[in-house]
Scaffold this motif. Structure first.
Motif, PDB file in Angstrom:
ATOM      1  N   TRP A   1      12.620  10.193  11.657  1.00 25.59           N
ATOM      2  CA  TRP A   1      11.874   9.882  10.439  1.00 25.59           C
ATOM      3  C   TRP A   1      12.565   8.888   9.523  1.00 25.59           C
TER       4      TRP A   1
ATOM      5  N   GLU B   1       2.322  15.051   5.955  1.00 28.86           N
ATOM      6  CA  GLU B   1       3.633  15.007   5.317  1.00 28.86           C
ATOM      7  C   GLU B   1       4.008  16.344   4.690  1.00 28.86           C
TER       8      GLU B   1
ATOM      9  N   ARG C   1       4.541   7.113   4.781  1.00 29.12           N
ATOM     10  CA  ARG C   1       5.171   6.845   6.078  1.00 29.12           C
ATOM     11  C   ARG C   1       4.148   6.937   7.216  1.00 29.12           C
TER      12      ARG C   1
ATOM     13  N   GLU D   1       2.071   3.487   6.828  1.00 26.31           N
ATOM     14  CA  GLU D   1       2.831   2.246   6.998  1.00 26.31           C
ATOM     15  C   GLU D   1       3.328   2.042   8.427  1.00 26.31           C
ATOM     16  N   THR D   2       3.491   3.113   9.167  1.00 30.72           N
ATOM     17  CA  THR D   2       4.045   2.997  10.514  1.00 30.72           C
ATOM     18  C   THR D   2       3.153   2.151  11.415  1.00 30.72           C
TER      19      THR D   2
ATOM     20  N   ARG E   1       6.992  11.717   1.397  1.00 32.07           N
ATOM     21  CA  ARG E   1       6.452  10.360   1.233  1.00 32.07           C
ATOM     22  C   ARG E   1       5.303  10.169   2.213  1.00 32.07           C
TER      23      ARG E   1
END
Length: 503
Positions: free
Chosen positions: A415, A367, A426, A429-430, A423
């Motif tokens: 995104w 990130e 991401r 969680e994807t 963040r």
């Protein structure tokens, strides 16, 4: 009609004016790229892009242009900037998969702008435009840059981290806690790390606390290359007259000063020995079976290590630490992961295997490099003779297309609406992390992915985890963070107060 002696005939003026208007009309209305929007001056003159790059804000300017004009922006008479995800994958990563459907079966070659970077060097992974030549050159030197070879160098990197910890401890222990330019120390570390992994020994910058004028010279050379890549005619003219007028372009330091620096280091390594595990040592061993891998070729390769290897890593480290400082909840979540997963303490240097086992740490690195990529320039490619389709419109062969990491990394289409937000979650969680990584462009992509990625990642994951456990960081009240794009995006004035967490 009569004219005064020495005056330009009206007929000549009329012809020139007609030609000029015709050229404008062609570029704006009749050119194969006329349907793609963009600034007027960009459509008619390539100098627009050279000047826009010279200003030092290209990384943010090109993002703003896409917000204004859409997923494809015309930035030159024959050049397009691409934010379209499908076109991006076609240009850089999936040409060999999509070839049957899209009419091309080979990677897009680098554009003529890279000739400025390569200069007269016969061996240059960064500047070489011919895909077959590049593939052969990469195979020649790839093994020392593999993850397996990189991990063997970890003890040497640990030695350098201990030196950095000693320097930071000196200013982080009460009552001597003080404000430092953390970015400067991270760059000293990254440059010395290149010395260790390449030649067994650091350059001594970290121990002395000084770069001896090296860093400004690197930055000037990068900036010079960034705009001259789009004013190639000026670069070639300068090279022809340089024997009489002298060198006025900092870009020549890449194949001059920095090549000579690397060549001296290679010769010193040969004369005085070193670890067979370092990059030069492995290349010396490979010479026995590869006659074309001579000392000159090795020196060319090490020039790339010296020239690009330190700045890219140090910028990445600066960006990650800045975002951690600005997002203290992320910092604490990372500390919790390190403590729980590794039983890590402030005295410990985290090793690569441990760092790899921490998903949140890895997400933070991804990130951090997404929201602030070290590379700010566009990676230009030539459209093959067959042409390509972008958004239902045909782009003819010979056109130049390219994407900046800043453009694809801030694409809402890829995104989401929070594309501007740092963040790390991401990446966890994807449901399909592989999909996101296809658009991760901080190290380039496809056949031209940065050969030093493994080395850079090793340094980053070890240093971030180790420093986060050992120190608290607070942005100095007088810190004025700034950015400057000269091929790489230099992050300035990362002034922070550092304090030991165990005291």
């Amino acid at each position: 009609m009569q004219t005064h002696a020495g005056a330009i005939p009206i007929s000549v003026i009329s012809a020139l004016l007609t030609a000029f208007i015709s050229y404008i009309v062609y570029q704006c209305l009749l050119s194969p790229l006329a349907s793609f929007p963009g600034p007027f001056l960009a459509k008619v003159n390539k100098l627009w892009r050279a000047y826009a790059t010279y200003r030092g804000r290209w990384h943010s300017d090109i993002v703003a242009l896409h917000r204004r004009y859409g997923p494809v922006v015309r930035i030159g008479p024959n050049e397009l900037s691409i934010a379209d995800p499908e076109a991006f994958l076609q240009i850089y990563r999936l040409t060999w998969v999509l070839g049957a459907a899209l009419g091309t079966s080979r990677p897009f070659a680098k554009s003529a702008s890279y000739s400025v970077v390569q200069g007269s060097r016969p061996f240059d992974l960064a500047g070489e435009r011919n895909e077959k030549v590049h593939a052969a050159q990469r195979r020649l030197v790839a093994r020392p840059y593999s993850m397996e070879s990189t991990l063997r160098l970890e003890p040497q990197v640990d030695e350098l981290i201990r030196i950095l910890l000693g320097k930071l401890d000196a200013v982080a222990t009460p009552p001597t806690s003080q404000v430092i330019d953390l970015g400067h120390w991270l760059q000293l570390f990254a440059f010395d790390a290149i010395g260790i992994v390449s030649f067994t020994k650091p350059y001594g910058f970290l121990a002395s606390g000084s770069d001896d004028g090296m860093f400004p010279r690197l930055e000037q050379t990068m900036h010079s290359a960034s705009w001259l890549m789009h004013a190639g005619w000026f670069f070639r003219l300068h090279q022809k007259v340089m024997p009489w007028l002298g060198n006025w372009l900092a870009v020549n330091d890449r194949n001059g000063y920095f090549f000579q620096f690397a060549q001296r280091e290679v010769q010193a390594r040969k004369d005085h020995g070193g670890s067979d595990l370092d990059i030069v040592g492995q290349l010396f061993q490979a010479q026995q079976a590869k006659a074309e891998l001579n000392d000159l070729t090795i020196s060319y390769m090490m020039t790339s290590n010296v020239f690009a290897g330190s700045d890219t890593t140090s910028i990445a480290l600066r960006a990650i630490f800045l975002n951690l400082i600005r997002h203290p909840h992320v910092m604490e979540k990372l500390r919790s992961e390190l403590k729980n997963n590794l039983n890590s303490s402030p005295e410990k240097i985290v090793n690569a295997a441990e760092a790899d086992s921490c998903p949140y740490l890895q997400a933070i690195i991804y990130e951090g490099l997404r929201v602030f990529s070290p590379a700010g320039f566009m990676l230009d490619r030539d459209v093959p003779a067959e042409g390509m389709m972008i958004g239902g419109r045909r782009v003819p062969g010979g056109s130049v297309v390219g994407t900046s990491p800043w453009v694809i990394h801030h694409s809402v289409e890829v995104w989401g609406e929070d594309a501007e937000e740092f963040r790390p979650e991401r990446w966890i969680e994807t449901e399909n992390p592989g999909h996101l990584r296809r658009f991760f462009f901080a190290f380039g992509g496809g056949t031209r992915t940065c050969i030093g990625r493994n080395i850079s990642w090793l340094e980053i994951e070890k240093l971030v985890s180790t420093l986060v456990m050992r120190y608290d960081f607070k942005l100095a009240p007088d810190a004025v963070i700034s950015e400057y794009c000269g091929a790489l995006v230099f992050l300035k004035d990362l002034r922070v107060q550092v304090s030991r967490r165990d005291i």
